[in-house]
Every structure is written in C-alpha cells, then in structure tokens.
Motif scaffolding. Structure first.
Motif, PDB file in Angstrom:
ATOM      1  N   PHE A  43       0.813  -1.219   0.000  1.00 38.89           N
ATOM      2  CA  PHE A  43       0.000   0.000   0.000  1.00 38.89           C
ATOM      3  C   PHE A  43       0.850   1.274   0.000  1.00 38.89           C
ATOM      4  O   PHE A  43       0.352   2.357   0.292  1.00 38.89           O
ATOM      5  N   SER A  44       2.116   1.150  -0.352  1.00 40.30           N
ATOM      6  CA  SER A  44       2.979   2.321  -0.482  1.00 40.30           C
ATOM      7  C   SER A  44       2.740   2.976  -1.838  1.00 40.30           C
ATOM      8  O   SER A  44       2.139   2.388  -2.747  1.00 40.30           O
ATOM      9  N   ASN A  45       3.234   4.208  -1.988  1.00 40.78           N
ATOM     10  CA  ASN A  45       3.144   4.887  -3.280  1.00 40.78           C
ATOM     11  C   ASN A  45       3.941   4.145  -4.351  1.00 40.78           C
ATOM     12  O   ASN A  45       3.571   4.136  -5.523  1.00 40.78           O
ATOM     13  N   TYR A  46       5.050   3.521  -3.939  1.00 40.45           N
ATOM     14  CA  TYR A  46       5.871   2.775  -4.889  1.00 40.45           C
ATOM     15  C   TYR A  46       5.087   1.596  -5.461  1.00 40.45           C
ATOM     16  O   TYR A  46       5.143   1.317  -6.660  1.00 40.45           O
ATOM     17  N   ALA A  47       4.369   0.898  -4.584  1.00 38.69           N
ATOM     18  CA  ALA A  47       3.585  -0.257  -5.029  1.00 38.69           C
ATOM     19  C   ALA A  47       2.452   0.183  -5.950  1.00 38.69           C
ATOM     20  O   ALA A  47       2.169  -0.471  -6.963  1.00 38.69           O
ATOM     21  N   TYR A  48       1.805   1.303  -5.621  1.00 42.07           N
ATOM     22  CA  TYR A  48       0.718   1.781  -6.475  1.00 42.07           C
ATOM     23  C   TYR A  48       1.253   2.237  -7.829  1.00 42.07           C
ATOM     24  O   TYR A  48       0.625   2.007  -8.870  1.00 42.07           O
ATOM     25  N   SER A  49       2.399   2.881  -7.818  1.00 44.57           N
ATOM     26  CA  SER A  49       3.015   3.320  -9.063  1.00 44.57           C
ATOM     27  C   SER A  49       3.277   2.133  -9.989  1.00 44.57           C
ATOM     28  O   SER A  49       3.053   2.209 -11.199  1.00 44.57           O
ATOM     29  N   ALA A  50       3.744   1.025  -9.415  1.00 47.04           N
ATOM     30  CA  ALA A  50       4.008  -0.176 -10.212  1.00 47.04           C
ATOM     31  C   ALA A  50       2.715  -0.726 -10.806  1.00 47.04           C
ATOM     32  O   ALA A  50       2.666  -1.112 -11.985  1.00 47.04           O
ATOM     33  N   LEU A  51       1.660  -0.760 -10.008  1.00 42.75           N
ATOM     34  CA  LEU A  51       0.359  -1.233 -10.486  1.00 42.75           C
ATOM     35  C   LEU A  51      -0.160  -0.348 -11.618  1.00 42.75           C
ATOM     36  O   LEU A  51      -0.590  -0.844 -12.668  1.00 42.75           O
ATOM     37  N   PHE A  52      -0.111   0.956 -11.415  1.00 46.07           N
ATOM     38  CA  PHE A  52      -0.621   1.884 -12.428  1.00 46.07           C
ATOM     39  C   PHE A  52       0.188   1.772 -13.724  1.00 46.07           C
ATOM     40  O   PHE A  52      -0.372   1.781 -14.825  1.00 46.07           O
ATOM     41  N   TYR A  53       1.507   1.645 -13.586  1.00 48.39           N
ATOM     42  CA  TYR A  53       2.369   1.475 -14.760  1.00 48.39           C
ATOM     43  C   TYR A  53       1.957   0.222 -15.538  1.00 48.39           C
ATOM     44  O   TYR A  53       1.868   0.242 -16.771  1.00 48.39           O
ATOM     45  N   ALA A  54       1.694  -0.867 -14.819  1.00 51.99           N
ATOM     46  CA  ALA A  54       1.322  -2.124 -15.475  1.00 51.99           C
ATOM     47  C   ALA A  54       0.001  -1.997 -16.228  1.00 51.99           C
ATOM     48  O   ALA A  54      -0.160  -2.557 -17.322  1.00 51.99           O
ATOM     49  N   THR A  55      -0.950  -1.248 -15.670  1.00 55.70           N
ATOM     50  CA  THR A  55      -2.229  -1.070 -16.374  1.00 55.70           C
ATOM     51  C   THR A  55      -2.041  -0.276 -17.660  1.00 55.70           C
ATOM     52  O   THR A  55      -2.719  -0.532 -18.659  1.00 55.70           O
ATOM     53  N   ARG A  56      -1.118   0.665 -17.652  1.00 55.01           N
ATOM     54  CA  ARG A  56      -0.839   1.441 -18.865  1.00 55.01           C
ATOM     55  C   ARG A  56      -0.064   0.599 -19.886  1.00 55.01           C
ATOM     56  O   ARG A  56      -0.314   0.672 -21.088  1.00 55.01           O
ATOM     57  N   LEU A  57       0.870  -0.177 -19.391  1.00 62.42           N
ATOM     58  CA  LEU A  57       1.669  -1.025 -20.272  1.00 62.42           C
ATOM     59  C   LEU A  57       0.779  -2.013 -21.029  1.00 62.42           C
ATOM     60  O   LEU A  57       0.996  -2.287 -22.210  1.00 62.42           O
ATOM     61  N   LEU A  58      -0.240  -2.523 -20.354  1.00 61.73           N
ATOM     62  CA  LEU A  58      -1.123  -3.544 -20.933  1.00 61.73           C
ATOM     63  C   LEU A  58      -2.511  -2.982 -21.234  1.00 61.73           C
ATOM     64  O   LEU A  58      -3.499  -3.716 -21.226  1.00 61.73           O
ATOM     65  N   SER A  99      -4.015  -2.171 -23.870  1.00 61.14           N
ATOM     66  CA  SER A  99      -4.734  -2.686 -25.039  1.00 61.14           C
ATOM     67  C   SER A  99      -5.074  -4.171 -24.922  1.00 61.14           C
ATOM     68  O   SER A  99      -5.653  -4.746 -25.847  1.00 61.14           O
ATOM     69  N   LYS A 100      -4.733  -4.782 -23.787  1.00 56.90           N
ATOM     70  CA  LYS A 100      -4.923  -6.217 -23.619  1.00 56.90           C
ATOM     71  C   LYS A 100      -5.938  -6.524 -22.517  1.00 56.90           C
ATOM     72  O   LYS A 100      -6.004  -5.829 -21.506  1.00 56.90           O
ATOM     73  N   GLU A 101      -6.699  -7.584 -22.737  1.00 59.97           N
ATOM     74  CA  GLU A 101      -7.635  -8.049 -21.713  1.00 59.97           C
ATOM     75  C   GLU A 101      -6.843  -8.773 -20.632  1.00 59.97           C
ATOM     76  O   GLU A 101      -6.165  -9.766 -20.909  1.00 59.97           O
ATOM     77  N   CYS A 102      -6.902  -8.264 -19.412  1.00 64.49           N
ATOM     78  CA  CYS A 102      -6.060  -8.786 -18.329  1.00 64.49           C
ATOM     79  C   CYS A 102      -6.836  -8.862 -17.018  1.00 64.49           C
ATOM     80  O   CYS A 102      -7.787  -8.112 -16.792  1.00 64.49           O
ATOM     81  N   THR A 103      -6.349  -9.744 -16.150  1.00 66.47           N
ATOM     82  CA  THR A 103      -6.791  -9.761 -14.763  1.00 66.47           C
ATOM     83  C   THR A 103      -5.592  -9.450 -13.883  1.00 66.47           C
ATOM     84  O   THR A 103      -4.543 -10.086 -13.999  1.00 66.47           O
ATOM     85  N   PHE A 104      -5.747  -8.453 -13.031  1.00 70.00           N
ATOM     86  CA  PHE A 104      -4.698  -8.066 -12.088  1.00 70.00           C
ATOM     87  C   PHE A 104      -5.081  -8.583 -10.704  1.00 70.00           C
ATOM     88  O   PHE A 104      -6.155  -8.255 -10.187  1.00 70.00           O
ATOM     89  N   TYR A 105      -4.211  -9.378 -10.121  1.00 73.68           N
ATOM     90  CA  TYR A 105      -4.437  -9.897  -8.776  1.00 73.68           C
ATOM     91  C   TYR A 105      -3.636  -9.047  -7.792  1.00 73.68           C
ATOM     92  O   TYR A 105      -2.404  -9.054  -7.804  1.00 73.68           O
ATOM     93  N   LEU A 106      -4.349  -8.296  -6.961  1.00 68.39           N
ATOM     94  CA  LEU A 106      -3.721  -7.399  -5.995  1.00 68.39           C
ATOM     95  C   LEU A 106      -3.525  -8.171  -4.696  1.00 68.39           C
ATOM     96  O   LEU A 106      -4.487  -8.531  -4.017  1.00 68.39           O
ATOM     97  N   LEU A 107      -2.269  -8.423  -4.356  1.00 68.85           N
ATOM     98  CA  LEU A 107      -1.943  -9.294  -3.225  1.00 68.85           C
ATOM     99  C   LEU A 107      -1.313  -8.513  -2.084  1.00 68.85           C
ATOM    100  O   LEU A 107      -0.334  -7.796  -2.278  1.00 68.85           O
ATOM    101  N   ASN A 108      -1.877  -8.677  -0.887  1.00 69.17           N
ATOM    102  CA  ASN A 108      -1.233  -8.156   0.316  1.00 69.17           C
ATOM    103  C   ASN A 108      -0.982  -9.310   1.278  1.00 69.17           C
ATOM    104  O   ASN A 108      -1.887 -10.081   1.587  1.00 69.17           O
ATOM    105  N   VAL A 109       0.264  -9.437   1.701  1.00 70.30           N
ATOM    106  CA  VAL A 109       0.659 -10.483   2.642  1.00 70.30           C
ATOM    107  C   VAL A 109       1.080  -9.814   3.947  1.00 70.30           C
ATOM    108  O   VAL A 109       1.872  -8.876   3.943  1.00 70.30           O
ATOM    109  N   TYR A 110       0.539 -10.293   5.052  1.00 68.44           N
ATOM    110  CA  TYR A 110       0.832  -9.675   6.344  1.00 68.44           C
ATOM    111  C   TYR A 110       1.250 -10.743   7.357  1.00 68.44           C
ATOM    112  O   TYR A 110       0.965 -11.937   7.195  1.00 68.44           O
TER     113      TYR A 110
END
Length: 283
Positions: free
Chosen positions: A11-26, A28-39
């Motif tokens: 839940f850091s800004n770095y982690a969100y930045s990576a997620l947002f980058y991945a959505t932009r990178l893909l 044009s593609k149909e994708c499922t993103f699995y958002l995982l938090n391990v505690y």
C-alpha cells in the motif's frame, strides 16, 4: 501473451506506481490483475499497534486492515484506470511474501509479477529492494517487472537486453520481452559489457542464437566498455541510449546474480530510473 498479472502491494506509493504502470503497459490487452497483500505479526498497523493487541487478536486486526486497504486500492485503481479490458481481484494472505507468491503462480496461471522497486521494506543500499531479490531468487518460472519509484508511464520505444553471452538464451526465455516490444512496435538494443577483447566460441554461438530469436524484431548489438562497477556501465548505457525498459535473464551463479547482490555505494536512484524486466531461463 500476458493475461494474468500478480501485483504484491504494501500500500505504499511505490507499489501503487508499479500497479498503475502495469495497467498502462497492458492497456490494449484483456487482463486480470491480482492485488496481493501479505501480512504477519511484524506488519505495521496504521496509527501504531496498541499494546493490548497481541497474538490472535493482532492477526485479526491485521487481516481487517489488509482487506480494507485492498478494497480501497481496488476502488482507486478502477477510478484511475477506467479500462473495460481490465479486471481486478484482491487477495489477502497471512504468511511469508515469497512463499505466498510461489503458491499462487500455478492456481492463478500467473504470467507476470509486477513489483515496486522500493516499498516499506525495501533495502536502500542494494540494486533492488530485498523483497524483489528474494522473489527473483525463488521464482524460476515467471518473469518479474520492477517499476522504480513513482515512474510516469511512457510508451516503451527502446528496450535493452543486457547479456554477457556466457549462457544460451532461448526464444521461450525472451518471449515476455518480445511481447512488450511487439506491443509498442519498439526496438531492442542488446548490450554486452566488454570484459574480453573478443567473444569465445561459446559466447559467439550464444550471440548467434539470440540473433536468430530476434530475427523478426528490430534490434541492434552494442558493446560497452567495462566499468569496475557493472551497475554503472548499465546505468550509463540506459541513459545515453534513452532506454525505456531493460531486461536480463536470471541464471543462478551468474553475472546477473552477482550484480543484484552487489552493494551500490553511490545514489541508489541512479540505478532505478528504468523499469527492469527479470526473465527466468526456460529451455
């Protein structure tokens, strides 16, 4: 094809930045993103941990916080992304991050792991965050894309593939790199750090094998003079060639493994400006 993407988050800004980058990178593609938090019991709670929260009660509170934060994250990325081709699923798990990722790969048919290169637990004195290194050390069947800091997305037009030609490289190994290259009609610049006056017969054979794999991709080969610190050589190449993403194959006991465990004395930001695709070797 990259369809199922696993995105571990703290839940850091770095982690969100990576997620947002991945959505932009893909995008044009149909994708499922699995958002995982391990505690686990060492995971910090927002506002601190009350002294009376120990053992089972603490874990219950951490579970609630994890699920609440994942719900908020899913809501945020849906608002920021607004892409009907993308679906987001949240997963909260108690345990060890690396083991949990490993356990998820086959059941969820994961094609790519996306991680921010520095989060709450990221080490500051090494080439990559400690979590990323642990994942790369353990995960041998899935590529990992690390996204630096709060990287703004721009379409990758020039990609670098860093190699010492000491190991062979199959088309199956570099398929994720080729997928991204073809997605954006990009070019691949193959970078070799010149540690010898000429390639050995084995290295030359590996270079020819790579050239065969890339025959349908716009590519070029580059020799770079050796630095005492190979990370500096890579950084210099990325900057001078305007590279948007770079990739390496992770072999055990190799140049790559030595590189990512090599302490970086100078400013770590120099080495984390460009998204880094870690490719597992595949026969």
């Amino acid at each position: 094809m990259i369809k199922n993407i696993l995105v571990p988050t703290d839940f850091s800004n770095y982690a969100y930045s990576a997620l947002f980058y991945a959505t932009r990178l893909l995008a044009s593609k149909e994708c499922t993103f699995y958002l995982l938090n391990v505690y686990d019991q060492l995971t910090p709670l927002e506002g601190g941990k009350p002294e009376f929260l120990v053992g089972k009660k603490l874990l219950e509170q951490l579970k609630v916080a994890s699920n609440d934060n994942l719900t908020a994250l899913k809501h945020r990325i849906n608002l920021d992304n607004e892409n009907p081709l993308h679906r987001f699923e949240t997963i909260s798990k108690k345990g060890n991050l690396v083991k949990t990722i490993h356990q998820m790969l086959n059941p969820y048919d994961i094609d790519l792991i996306v991680m921010g290169s520095k989060g709450h637990t990221g080490a500051k004195e090494i080439f990559l965050g400690s979590n990323t290194i642990q994942v790369a050390d353990t995960i041998t069947q899935c590529p990992i894309l690390t996204v630096p800091k709060q990287r703004d997305f721009s379409k990758p037009k020039d990609l670098a593939f860093v190699t010492d030609y000491k190991r062979g490289c199959t088309k199956k190994t570099i398929t994720p790199l080729m997928f991204i290259t073809e997605l954006f009609d990009a070019k691949i610049k193959v970078m070799h750090i010149n540690e010898e006056e000429e390639l050995s017969k084995e290295q030359q054979s590996h270079k020819e094998m790579l050239e065969l794999c890339l025959k349908h991709i716009d590519h070029s080969f580059h020799w770079v003079r050796a630095f005492s610190d190979k990370a500096v050589a890579i950084d210099d190449f990325l900057k001078t060639k305007g590279i948007d993403m770079f990739a390496m194959v992770y072999y055990k006991h190799s140049f790559f493994e030595r590189l990512i465990h090599e302490p970086v004395v100078k400013d770590i930001s120099k080495y984390t400006d460009v998204p880094f695709l870690i490719l597992p070797y595949k026969d």
